[in-house]
Design a protein around this motif. Sequence first.
Motif, PDB file in Angstrom:
ATOM      1  N   LEU A  79      -3.470 -27.778 -11.164  1.00 16.53           N
ATOM      2  CA  LEU A  79      -4.358 -28.083 -10.297  1.00 16.53           C
ATOM      3  C   LEU A  79      -3.021 -28.826  -9.902  1.00 16.53           C
ATOM      4  N   ARG A  82      -0.211 -26.880  -8.485  1.00 15.24           N
ATOM      5  CA  ARG A  82      -0.592 -25.933  -7.053  1.00 15.24           C
ATOM      6  C   ARG A  82      -0.420 -26.254  -6.298  1.00 15.24           C
ATOM      7  N   ASP A 183      -5.744 -20.495  -1.063  1.00 13.37           N
ATOM      8  CA  ASP A 183      -5.334 -20.353  -1.794  1.00 13.37           C
ATOM      9  C   ASP A 183      -6.234 -22.291  -1.907  1.00 13.37           C
ATOM     10  N   THR A 187      -9.094 -23.465  -5.045  1.00 13.44           N
ATOM     11  CA  THR A 187      -7.988 -24.799  -5.482  1.00 13.44           C
ATOM     12  C   THR A 187      -9.601 -25.686  -5.161  1.00 13.44           C
TER      13      THR A 187
END
Length: 190
Positions: A79, A82, A183, A187
């Motif tokens: 995470l 990202r 995205d 997330t």
Amino acid sequence: VQLRLNEAEFLLRMGAERLKLFDDATGAVQAFRLADAELAALDDPQFAGVRQAVSAEIAALAAVPAVDTAATLARLDQLADRMASLPTRADLARGASTQVPDEAGWTERALAVLGQFVRIQRIEGSAGAALATLDAQSARAALAVEFSAAKAALLADQADAYRAAIERARALVGGAFAETDPDVQSTLAT
């Protein structure tokens, strides 16, 4: 007989201390099972109540779900990695302002091309385009801090602190990044 009783008492205390000091449910269950085996070897009905209490403790501790710390740490790292590629709200606004419909006139097209190089906007608080880069960097830095806090809480086995850090990170992602982006939605779901 006395030796088995002493051994059972020692194992019960050791299991209770492992649970109290280290929150080690697995170690406590093992110690309680060994103590129960010692009491069972005595084959004395006067210890039936103690064995029932030990069995109840074992069942209660076995029902507590085990946390896979390594997998959770890996997921937090994924995470955190990202975050660098997620589009911010300002990125979404800039992308939307440069798109020109096909039926637009030549002045709108010319303004769109010029708008890529020159922008005139009112800056109100931290929502201005001039501050958008700083906002994105600040949000990503704050998220890195929250992910580090979540990892520390996970390693220290502090569930409330872990949940609080994850909720703060979730609020930061929802506030700073474009929630309509797939995205970002993925997330947030993770």
